[in-house]
Write a protein that holds these residues in place. Sequence first.
Motif, PDB file in Angstrom:
ATOM      1  N   GLU A  77      14.400  -8.363 -48.172  1.00  0.00           N
ATOM      2  CA  GLU A  77      15.807  -8.452 -47.806  1.00  0.00           C
ATOM      3  C   GLU A  77      15.962  -8.061 -46.347  1.00  0.00           C
ATOM      4  OE1 GLU A  77      19.409  -7.978 -50.367  1.00  0.00           O
ATOM      5  OE2 GLU A  77      19.209  -5.949 -49.626  1.00  0.00           O
ATOM      6  N   ALA A  78      16.551  -8.928 -45.566  1.00  0.00           N
ATOM      7  CA  ALA A  78      16.639  -8.717 -44.120  1.00  0.00           C
ATOM      8  C   ALA A  78      18.064  -8.399 -43.707  1.00  0.00           C
ATOM      9  CB  ALA A  78      16.153  -9.953 -43.377  1.00  0.00           C
ATOM     10  N   ALA A  79      18.222  -7.344 -42.926  1.00  0.00           N
ATOM     11  CA  ALA A  79      19.514  -6.997 -42.353  1.00  0.00           C
ATOM     12  C   ALA A  79      19.255  -6.192 -41.100  1.00  0.00           C
ATOM     13  CB  ALA A  79      20.357  -6.183 -43.340  1.00  0.00           C
ATOM     14  N   GLY A  80      19.878  -6.552 -40.024  1.00  0.00           N
ATOM     15  CA  GLY A  80      19.681  -5.771 -38.815  1.00  0.00           C
ATOM     16  C   GLY A  80      19.606  -6.623 -37.573  1.00  0.00           C
ATOM     17  N   SER A  81      18.864  -6.167 -36.578  1.00  0.00           N
ATOM     18  CA  SER A  81      18.798  -6.861 -35.307  1.00  0.00           C
ATOM     19  C   SER A  81      17.440  -6.648 -34.654  1.00  0.00           C
ATOM     20  CB  SER A  81      19.909  -6.377 -34.369  1.00  0.00           C
ATOM     21  OG  SER A  81      19.808  -4.992 -34.143  1.00  0.00           O
ATOM     22  N   TYR A  82      17.082  -7.581 -33.825  1.00  0.00           N
ATOM     23  CA  TYR A  82      15.810  -7.522 -33.117  1.00  0.00           C
ATOM     24  C   TYR A  82      16.029  -8.008 -31.694  1.00  0.00           C
ATOM     25  CZ  TYR A  82      10.980  -8.561 -31.838  1.00  0.00           C
ATOM     26  OH  TYR A  82       9.770  -8.621 -31.194  1.00  0.00           O
ATOM     27  N   ASN A  83      15.396  -7.379 -30.721  1.00  0.00           N
ATOM     28  CA  ASN A  83      15.637  -7.689 -29.321  1.00  0.00           C
ATOM     29  C   ASN A  83      14.552  -8.555 -28.706  1.00  0.00           C
ATOM     30  OD1 ASN A  83      17.923  -6.021 -29.298  1.00  0.00           O
ATOM     31  ND2 ASN A  83      16.627  -4.230 -29.011  1.00  0.00           N
ATOM     32  N   LYS A  84      14.964  -9.514 -27.947  1.00  0.00           N
ATOM     33  CA  LYS A  84      14.040 -10.362 -27.212  1.00  0.00           C
ATOM     34  C   LYS A  84      14.531 -10.541 -25.783  1.00  0.00           C
ATOM     35  CE  LYS A  84      11.845 -14.918 -27.270  1.00  0.00           C
ATOM     36  NZ  LYS A  84      11.776 -16.244 -27.958  1.00  0.00           N
ATOM     37  N   ILE A  85      13.634 -10.389 -24.829  1.00  0.00           N
ATOM     38  CA  ILE A  85      13.974 -10.587 -23.425  1.00  0.00           C
ATOM     39  C   ILE A  85      13.113 -11.711 -22.879  1.00  0.00           C
ATOM     40  CG2 ILE A  85      13.991  -9.581 -21.117  1.00  0.00           C
ATOM     41  CD1 ILE A  85      14.326  -6.861 -22.415  1.00  0.00           C
ATOM     42  N   VAL A  86      13.771 -12.731 -22.322  1.00  0.00           N
ATOM     43  CA  VAL A  86      13.070 -13.824 -21.658  1.00  0.00           C
ATOM     44  C   VAL A  86      13.436 -13.766 -20.184  1.00  0.00           C
ATOM     45  CG1 VAL A  86      12.683 -16.307 -21.553  1.00  0.00           C
ATOM     46  CG2 VAL A  86      13.195 -15.215 -23.741  1.00  0.00           C
ATOM     47  N   VAL A  87      12.420 -13.666 -19.327  1.00  0.00           N
ATOM     48  CA  VAL A  87      12.673 -13.529 -17.901  1.00  0.00           C
ATOM     49  C   VAL A  87      11.950 -14.639 -17.149  1.00  0.00           C
ATOM     50  CG1 VAL A  87      10.707 -11.969 -17.577  1.00  0.00           C
ATOM     51  CG2 VAL A  87      12.629 -11.905 -15.954  1.00  0.00           C
ATOM     52  N   LYS A  88      12.557 -15.159 -16.115  1.00  0.00           N
ATOM     53  CA  LYS A  88      11.958 -16.204 -15.307  1.00  0.00           C
ATOM     54  C   LYS A  88      10.627 -15.721 -14.738  1.00  0.00           C
ATOM     55  CE  LYS A  88      13.174 -19.509 -11.683  1.00  0.00           C
ATOM     56  NZ  LYS A  88      14.158 -19.862 -10.645  1.00  0.00           N
ATOM     57  N   LYS A  89       9.671 -16.627 -14.658  1.00  0.00           N
ATOM     58  CA  LYS A  89       8.300 -16.249 -14.310  1.00  0.00           C
ATOM     59  C   LYS A  89       8.187 -15.498 -13.001  1.00  0.00           C
ATOM     60  CE  LYS A  89       5.499 -19.523 -16.937  1.00  0.00           C
ATOM     61  NZ  LYS A  89       4.521 -20.626 -16.870  1.00  0.00           N
ATOM     62  N   ASP A  90       8.987 -15.855 -11.996  1.00  0.00           N
ATOM     63  CA  ASP A  90       8.835 -15.222 -10.692  1.00  0.00           C
ATOM     64  C   ASP A  90       9.620 -13.922 -10.560  1.00  0.00           C
ATOM     65  OD1 ASP A  90      11.292 -16.351 -10.714  1.00  0.00           O
ATOM     66  OD2 ASP A  90      11.120 -17.366  -8.780  1.00  0.00           O
ATOM     67  N   VAL A  91      10.184 -13.437 -11.672  1.00  0.00           N
ATOM     68  CA  VAL A  91      10.886 -12.149 -11.667  1.00  0.00           C
ATOM     69  C   VAL A  91      10.012 -11.111 -12.367  1.00  0.00           C
ATOM     70  CG1 VAL A  91      12.898 -10.866 -12.467  1.00  0.00           C
ATOM     71  CG2 VAL A  91      13.155 -13.217 -11.658  1.00  0.00           C
ATOM     72  N   LEU A  99       9.665  -7.501 -13.952  1.00  0.00           N
ATOM     73  CA  LEU A  99      10.387  -6.342 -14.454  1.00  0.00           C
ATOM     74  C   LEU A  99       9.596  -5.078 -14.141  1.00  0.00           C
ATOM     75  CD1 LEU A  99      11.607  -7.581 -17.953  1.00  0.00           C
ATOM     76  CD2 LEU A  99      12.851  -7.579 -15.791  1.00  0.00           C
ATOM     77  N   LEU A 100      10.304  -4.021 -13.808  1.00  0.00           N
ATOM     78  CA  LEU A 100       9.648  -2.755 -13.506  1.00  0.00           C
ATOM     79  C   LEU A 100       9.017  -2.177 -14.775  1.00  0.00           C
ATOM     80  CD1 LEU A 100      12.375  -1.160 -11.208  1.00  0.00           C
ATOM     81  CD2 LEU A 100      10.278  -2.353 -10.514  1.00  0.00           C
ATOM     82  N   PRO A 101       7.844  -1.560 -14.660  1.00  0.00           N
ATOM     83  CA  PRO A 101       7.159  -1.009 -15.840  1.00  0.00           C
ATOM     84  C   PRO A 101       8.025  -0.045 -16.638  1.00  0.00           C
ATOM     85  CG  PRO A 101       5.687  -1.027 -13.956  1.00  0.00           C
ATOM     86  CD  PRO A 101       7.051  -1.390 -13.436  1.00  0.00           C
ATOM     87  N   GLU A 102       8.801   0.800 -15.936  1.00  0.00           N
ATOM     88  CA  GLU A 102       9.637   1.786 -16.627  1.00  0.00           C
ATOM     89  C   GLU A 102      10.698   1.093 -17.485  1.00  0.00           C
ATOM     90  OE1 GLU A 102       9.123   1.632 -13.409  1.00  0.00           O
ATOM     91  OE2 GLU A 102       8.014   3.457 -12.863  1.00  0.00           O
ATOM     92  N   TYR A 103      11.263   0.026 -16.948  1.00  0.00           N
ATOM     93  CA  TYR A 103      12.287  -0.704 -17.688  1.00  0.00           C
ATOM     94  C   TYR A 103      11.670  -1.426 -18.883  1.00  0.00           C
ATOM     95  CZ  TYR A 103      16.225  -3.799 -18.668  1.00  0.00           C
ATOM     96  OH  TYR A 103      17.263  -4.445 -19.281  1.00  0.00           O
ATOM     97  N   LYS A 104      10.527  -2.033 -18.689  1.00  0.00           N
ATOM     98  CA  LYS A 104       9.839  -2.721 -19.778  1.00  0.00           C
ATOM     99  C   LYS A 104       9.499  -1.748 -20.899  1.00  0.00           C
ATOM    100  CE  LYS A 104       6.737  -5.845 -18.763  1.00  0.00           C
ATOM    101  NZ  LYS A 104       5.565  -6.510 -18.164  1.00  0.00           N
ATOM    102  N   GLN A 150      17.192  -1.043 -11.412  1.00  0.00           N
ATOM    103  CA  GLN A 150      16.445  -0.273 -12.409  1.00  0.00           C
ATOM    104  C   GLN A 150      15.622  -1.191 -13.313  1.00  0.00           C
ATOM    105  OE1 GLN A 150      16.217   3.133 -12.809  1.00  0.00           O
ATOM    106  NE2 GLN A 150      17.307   3.237 -10.856  1.00  0.00           N
ATOM    107  N   ALA A 151      15.956  -2.483 -13.304  1.00  0.00           N
ATOM    108  CA  ALA A 151      15.224  -3.453 -14.115  1.00  0.00           C
ATOM    109  C   ALA A 151      14.193  -4.221 -13.302  1.00  0.00           C
ATOM    110  CB  ALA A 151      16.189  -4.438 -14.766  1.00  0.00           C
ATOM    111  N   SER A 152      14.539  -4.529 -12.057  1.00  0.00           N
ATOM    112  CA  SER A 152      13.656  -5.340 -11.227  1.00  0.00           C
ATOM    113  C   SER A 152      13.967  -5.087  -9.754  1.00  0.00           C
ATOM    114  CB  SER A 152      13.851  -6.826 -11.553  1.00  0.00           C
ATOM    115  OG  SER A 152      13.126  -7.640 -10.666  1.00  0.00           O
TER     116      SER A 152
END
Length: 389
Positions: A112-126, A128-133, A309-311
């Motif tokens: 039984e599934a209920a809830g949420s899951y996060n996905k981040i898609v970022v353009k290849k040339d961007v 992300l900072l390690p801390e943010y990831k 703080q993200a990039s």
Amino acid sequence: MGFPVFVLSLLFLSCGDAFGRESAPNSAFEVMKFSNGFTVELFQVLNEEHENLVFSPFGFASNIFMLLEGASGETATQIQETFQFNNESLGKMRNGFAYYYDIFEANKKDSEAAGSYNKIVVKKDVLLLPEYKDLMTMIYRANITEASDNRTGLELHSDVGILSHWQDYERLPVYVFLSHETAAPFYLRTSSGSSTSRKEILVPMIPQVGVFRNGYDEKLGCSAVELLFEAKTVSLLLLIPDQPDGVHSVIEKLPRVSIPYLLESLTESEVEVSMPQVAFVNPMLDFTPFLKKKGIKKAFDPETADFSQASSERELYLKSLTQSSYFTSSFSSIKSVAEGLPKLGPKELRRKRNINRLSANHPFLFFVIFRETGLILLAGKVESPTQTP
């Protein structure tokens, strides 16, 4: 000039049986208060645009904090001032979100599934900072992937919902007490000019029989009943107005009540509930106008947005925040009956009893609630069960 893109998507996770852990920490209740606080506003913003509606205050709140985690300077200040929290509360809220996502993750293999899951898609040339990831993967359970398209701007999107299946087949004899109505009347609210009338349609109705928390709320003018899922962490609260045209009045009165307190005020008694079988999704609800109206403006401006703080990419900005949510009501009968019947003694089962009967045979509101803290995972309304949004 094209701008970097950062796409966030919340997908389904599972929420299963009760878990062996200590009581929820204070931070989880802080997240509940923050997240639930959007329920009334979002209901009022989305209500008129949708005949049937389902949305997730929790998914929206998660997006806001994932946005804040990457913001700096005046962009971060504007978000904090708009939603009335500071850097000190950020750490506490982070722990609260981690608590919920830990539970979703721990139960993701349940049927039984209920809830949420996060996905981040970022353009290849961007980059992300390690801390943010680390924050995105460890706290918000984000799956980070790359895209090669030429989208511009930062897009946040959430998918949240509940999927259930018929379970506990050994308990099927309880259906001796049930009668699945394949064609029962549901009364629609119809408007013509200044007059309002009702129209009858036939829909499948699912019976629920057992000992449930239920009652009547005078402030809202509606009956309330809590039904159970196989997943013990969440339950379904129905608010059934007195009249077919009462759902809009209940939405207007929602600021007068707290849903968790309302749920706690209900008392257990034997009740027979029938509700229509529905399954629908509200795709791509756009919260961008809502955020701008709330005062979030710098984040949307490519010239002023600061997500350092993200990039380190200076041109990163917020393009949109959208959501798709899913709800089905064809799931809760077996568990509800199985939970309720053991509380009735043998003699009670043999003799005819006075049972309180509630029928969601006209437009109603529903809430999927995380039982331990009162967090509203999903909220919505059903006005026409034969229609998809």
